[in-house]
Design an enzyme around this catalytic site. Structure first.
Site, PDB file in Angstrom:
ATOM      1  N   ILE A  12      65.988  27.981  47.954  1.00 14.88           N
ATOM      2  CA  ILE A  12      64.904  28.911  47.728  1.00 14.88           C
ATOM      3  C   ILE A  12      64.105  28.898  48.826  1.00 14.88           C
ATOM      4  O   ILE A  12      63.325  30.176  48.870  1.00 14.88           O
ATOM      5  CB  ILE A  12      64.268  27.782  46.583  1.00 14.88           C
ATOM      6  CG1 ILE A  12      65.296  27.821  45.511  1.00 14.88           C
ATOM      7  CG2 ILE A  12      63.005  28.729  46.029  1.00 14.88           C
ATOM      8  CD1 ILE A  12      64.962  26.749  44.192  1.00 14.88           C
ATOM      9  N   ASP A  31      61.500  22.691  58.787  1.00 16.64           N
ATOM     10  CA  ASP A  31      62.550  22.020  58.019  1.00 16.64           C
ATOM     11  C   ASP A  31      63.166  20.946  58.945  1.00 16.64           C
ATOM     12  O   ASP A  31      63.334  21.123  60.214  1.00 16.64           O
ATOM     13  CB  ASP A  31      63.454  23.110  57.603  1.00 16.64           C
ATOM     14  CG  ASP A  31      64.373  22.791  56.522  1.00 16.64           C
ATOM     15  OD1 ASP A  31      65.379  22.013  56.872  1.00 16.64           O
ATOM     16  OD2 ASP A  31      64.336  23.432  55.586  1.00 16.64           O
ATOM     17  N   LEU A  33      66.546  20.376  58.823  1.00 23.92           N
ATOM     18  CA  LEU A  33      67.979  20.901  58.676  1.00 23.92           C
ATOM     19  C   LEU A  33      68.820  19.879  58.000  1.00 23.92           C
ATOM     20  O   LEU A  33      70.044  19.839  58.396  1.00 23.92           O
ATOM     21  CB  LEU A  33      68.240  21.469  59.978  1.00 23.92           C
ATOM     22  CG  LEU A  33      67.258  22.630  60.416  1.00 23.92           C
ATOM     23  CD1 LEU A  33      68.031  22.951  62.009  1.00 23.92           C
ATOM     24  CD2 LEU A  33      67.638  23.821  59.524  1.00 23.92           C
ATOM     25  N   ALA A  74      60.800  21.107  50.041  1.00 30.91           N
ATOM     26  CA  ALA A  74      61.477  20.079  50.936  1.00 30.91           C
ATOM     27  C   ALA A  74      62.218  18.915  50.267  1.00 30.91           C
ATOM     28  O   ALA A  74      62.420  17.986  50.879  1.00 30.91           O
ATOM     29  CB  ALA A  74      60.643  19.885  52.252  1.00 30.91           C
ATOM     30  N   TYR A 141      65.001  11.876  39.980  1.00 31.92           N
ATOM     31  CA  TYR A 141      64.642  13.195  40.615  1.00 31.92           C
ATOM     32  C   TYR A 141      63.468  13.812  39.818  1.00 31.92           C
ATOM     33  O   TYR A 141      62.481  14.142  40.502  1.00 31.92           O
ATOM     34  CB  TYR A 141      65.865  14.107  40.570  1.00 31.92           C
ATOM     35  CG  TYR A 141      65.725  15.475  40.797  1.00 31.92           C
ATOM     36  CD1 TYR A 141      64.899  15.911  42.036  1.00 31.92           C
ATOM     37  CD2 TYR A 141      65.976  16.442  39.841  1.00 31.92           C
ATOM     38  CE1 TYR A 141      64.718  17.328  42.209  1.00 31.92           C
ATOM     39  CE2 TYR A 141      65.342  17.956  40.242  1.00 31.92           C
ATOM     40  CZ  TYR A 141      64.882  18.244  41.296  1.00 31.92           C
ATOM     41  OH  TYR A 141      64.512  19.522  41.402  1.00 31.92           O
ATOM     42  N   ASN A 170      66.976  27.279  36.233  1.00 31.79           N
ATOM     43  CA  ASN A 170      68.246  27.360  37.130  1.00 31.79           C
ATOM     44  C   ASN A 170      68.094  28.470  38.095  1.00 31.79           C
ATOM     45  O   ASN A 170      68.610  29.415  37.779  1.00 31.79           O
ATOM     46  CB  ASN A 170      69.369  27.403  36.427  1.00 31.79           C
ATOM     47  CG  ASN A 170      69.767  26.145  35.459  1.00 31.79           C
ATOM     48  OD1 ASN A 170      68.844  25.740  34.640  1.00 31.79           O
ATOM     49  ND2 ASN A 170      70.751  25.546  35.525  1.00 31.79           N
ATOM     50  N   GLN A 206      85.240  22.386  36.474  1.00 30.55           N
ATOM     51  CA  GLN A 206      85.054  21.554  35.252  1.00 30.55           C
ATOM     52  C   GLN A 206      84.105  22.196  34.405  1.00 30.55           C
ATOM     53  O   GLN A 206      83.160  22.116  34.894  1.00 30.55           O
ATOM     54  CB  GLN A 206      85.046  20.006  35.661  1.00 30.55           C
ATOM     55  CG  GLN A 206      86.189  19.504  36.368  1.00 30.55           C
ATOM     56  CD  GLN A 206      86.036  18.093  36.475  1.00 30.55           C
ATOM     57  OE1 GLN A 206      86.028  17.303  35.624  1.00 30.55           O
ATOM     58  NE2 GLN A 206      85.667  17.599  37.783  1.00 30.55           N
ATOM     59  N   ARG A 221      71.855  27.302  29.664  1.00 25.44           N
ATOM     60  CA  ARG A 221      70.795  27.246  30.413  1.00 25.44           C
ATOM     61  C   ARG A 221      70.218  28.493  30.833  1.00 25.44           C
ATOM     62  O   ARG A 221      70.581  29.537  30.589  1.00 25.44           O
ATOM     63  CB  ARG A 221      71.313  26.682  31.551  1.00 25.44           C
ATOM     64  CG  ARG A 221      72.130  25.201  31.622  1.00 25.44           C
ATOM     65  CD  ARG A 221      70.857  24.019  31.406  1.00 25.44           C
ATOM     66  NE  ARG A 221      71.494  22.584  31.352  1.00 25.44           N
ATOM     67  CZ  ARG A 221      71.636  22.144  30.165  1.00 25.44           C
ATOM     68  NH1 ARG A 221      71.572  22.795  29.071  1.00 25.44           N
ATOM     69  NH2 ARG A 221      72.221  20.909  30.174  1.00 25.44           N
ATOM     70  N   ASP A 285      73.289  15.459  29.592  1.00 26.21           N
ATOM     71  CA  ASP A 285      73.167  16.874  29.626  1.00 26.21           C
ATOM     72  C   ASP A 285      72.576  17.343  28.310  1.00 26.21           C
ATOM     73  O   ASP A 285      73.239  17.140  27.144  1.00 26.21           O
ATOM     74  CB  ASP A 285      74.645  17.436  29.949  1.00 26.21           C
ATOM     75  CG  ASP A 285      74.672  17.640  31.217  1.00 26.21           C
ATOM     76  OD1 ASP A 285      73.940  17.702  32.024  1.00 26.21           O
ATOM     77  OD2 ASP A 285      76.042  17.993  31.717  1.00 26.21           O
TER      78      ASP A 285
END
Length: 330
Positions: A12, A31, A33, A74, A141, A170, A206, A221, A285
Site C-alpha cells: 500500500i 523502509d 525492506l 510500516a 494484530y 481488503n 483452499q 469481504r 473468520d
C-alpha cells in the site's frame, strides 16, 4: 508538501507514493525492506533504509528531510503470526510507532496519517460497519492497531498532533499502468493466491468454509482498490491543518464479495481455471465484513473509482501476468 512515507516500499505504501507524485507532492520513503521492495519505489525518490526501532536513525531522517506530513504504513500485518508471536507485533506495530511519533514531535512535525485496519472491530454485531461501532479486536494484530489509535487520541490534545487514521477493509489490485503491484512473502491475500493457482505457480486454492450464512456459503469481504485507498490518504491533508484534529475513517466500497465470486472474477479475467478445494472454517473468520464508508465520502469527498470486483482483479491480473515472480528480490 513534503511527505515522509514510512513503509513506502510495501504494497500500500508504494502505491501511495505513486499517488503522491501524481498529486504534485514530494514523497520521501523510509523502509527497512523486511517486507517491502526497493524496486517498488522509483529510483529518483529519496530512500532511507531505516528500521523504526532505531531511534537515532529516525532522528537523522527527520532532521535531514523536515517533512510536512508523515504517513505510516510500516506495520506487520499477518494475523496468524500475531497470535503465535505477539511480541513481534507489539515491538514493531506499537513500540516502533511510538519511536516515530516521539521523534516527529521533537522535530516539530505534527501531521500524521496512519494506516489502521477493520481488524480493530473484531467480530462486529451488525453490518455494514460504521466508525461508531464498538472496537473489540480478536487478535494481537488488530489490538496493536487499536493501541496506536488510542495513543494518537491521547497525543492530539496534549501536543497539537493532527492525524487521520484509516481503517482499511481488503486492499486489492495493482497500479493501473502495471508498474507496481502486490508481492508478499508469504502471500495471504485471496486475489494473488487465486491468480497464482490459476497460473500454476501456487498450490491449489483452499476455500475455508462453505457453510456460512451467506448467499453461496463462503465468506463475504469488502475489496477496495489500493489506488483508491491511497487517494483517500491524500484527501485528508487539508484536515490536518487544524492543530489537534482527530479523524477516523473506514475505507471500503461497501459492496460485499464472496470468496467464490472472487474466484469467478479471476477465471473470467484470466481465461484460466482456478484449482480450488473446500477446507474447514478458520477460527475467527466472521461470515461477513464490509464497510459503511459514508463518513469518508462526505468529509473527504472520496469516491472509489473501482466499485466492483472485476476491474480490481483486472489490474491485479495485469501485474501478475507481467511479473509472475513479483519483484524477483526474494
Amino acid at each position: 508538501m513534503k511527505v515522509l512515507v514510512a513503509g513506502g516500499a510495501g504494497y500500500i505504501g508504494s502505491h501511495c507514493v505513486k499517488q503522491l507524485l501524481a498529486a504534485g507532492h514530494e514523497p520521501v520513503v523510509l523502509d527497512n525492506l523486511v517486507y517491502g521492495h526497493r524496486a517498488a519505489v522509483a529510483p529518483a525518490i529519496r530512500f532511507h533504509e531505516v528500521n523504526l526501532g532505531d531511534k537515532a536513525a529516525i532522528d537523522r531522517v527527520l532532521a535531514a528531510e523536515r517533512p510536512d506530513v508523515v504517513m505510516h504504513f510500516a506495520a506487520f500485518a499477518y494475523v496468524g503470526e500475531s497470535v503465535t508471536d505477539p511480541l513481534k507485533y507489539y515491538h514493531n506495530n506499537v513500540a516502533a510507532t511510538l519511536n516515530l511519533l516521539d521523534s516527529m514531535l521533537r522535530h516539530g512535525v505534527r501531521k500524521f496519517v496512519f494506516s489502521s485496519t477493520c481488524a480493530t472491530y473484531g467480530i462486529p454485531d451488525r453490518m455494514p460497519i460504521t466508525e461508531a461501532l464498538l472496537q473489540r479486536p480478536i487478535n494481537p494484530y488488530g489490538q496493536t492497531k487499536l493501541d496506536v489509535e488510542n495513543m494518537l487520541k491521547s497525543l492530539a490534545p496534549a501536543t497539537g498532533l493532527s492525524f487521520a487514521a484509516f481503517r482499511y477493509f481488503n486492499a486489492a489490485g495493482a497500479a493501473e499502468d502495471g508498474s507496481i503491484g502486490e508481492d508478499h512473502t508469504p502471500e495471504s491475500h485471496l486475489i494473488p493466491l487465486a491468480i497464482g493457482a490459476a497460473q500454476g505457480l501456487r498450490p491449489e486454492l483452499q476455500i475455508f468454509g462453505n457453510d456460512y450464512p451467506t448467499p453461496d456459503g463462503t465468506c463475504l469481504r469488502d475489496y477496495v482498490h489500493v489506488d483508491d485507498l491511497s487517494r483517500a490518504h491524500i484527501a485528508a491533508f487539508p484536515l490536518l491543518e487544524t492543530a489537534g484534529a482527530q479523524h477516523f475513517y473506514n475505507l471500503g466500497t461497501g459492496t460485499p464479495t464472496s470468496v467464490l465470486e472472487v474466484i469467478q472474477a479471476v477465471e473470467k479475467v484470466s481465461g484460466l481455471k482456478v484449482p480450488a478445494k473446500f477446507a474447514p472454517r478458520r477460527a475467527g473468520d466472521p461470515p461477513a465484513l464490509y464497510a459503511d464508508a459514508t463518513k469518508a465520502r462526505t468529509e473527504l469527498g472520496w469516491t472509489p473509482r473501482f466499485q466492483t470486483i472485476q476491474p480490481i482483479v483486472e489490474t491485479a491480473w495485469r501485474w501478475h501476468q507481467a511479473k509472475p515472480k513479483g519483484y524477483g528480490d526474494r
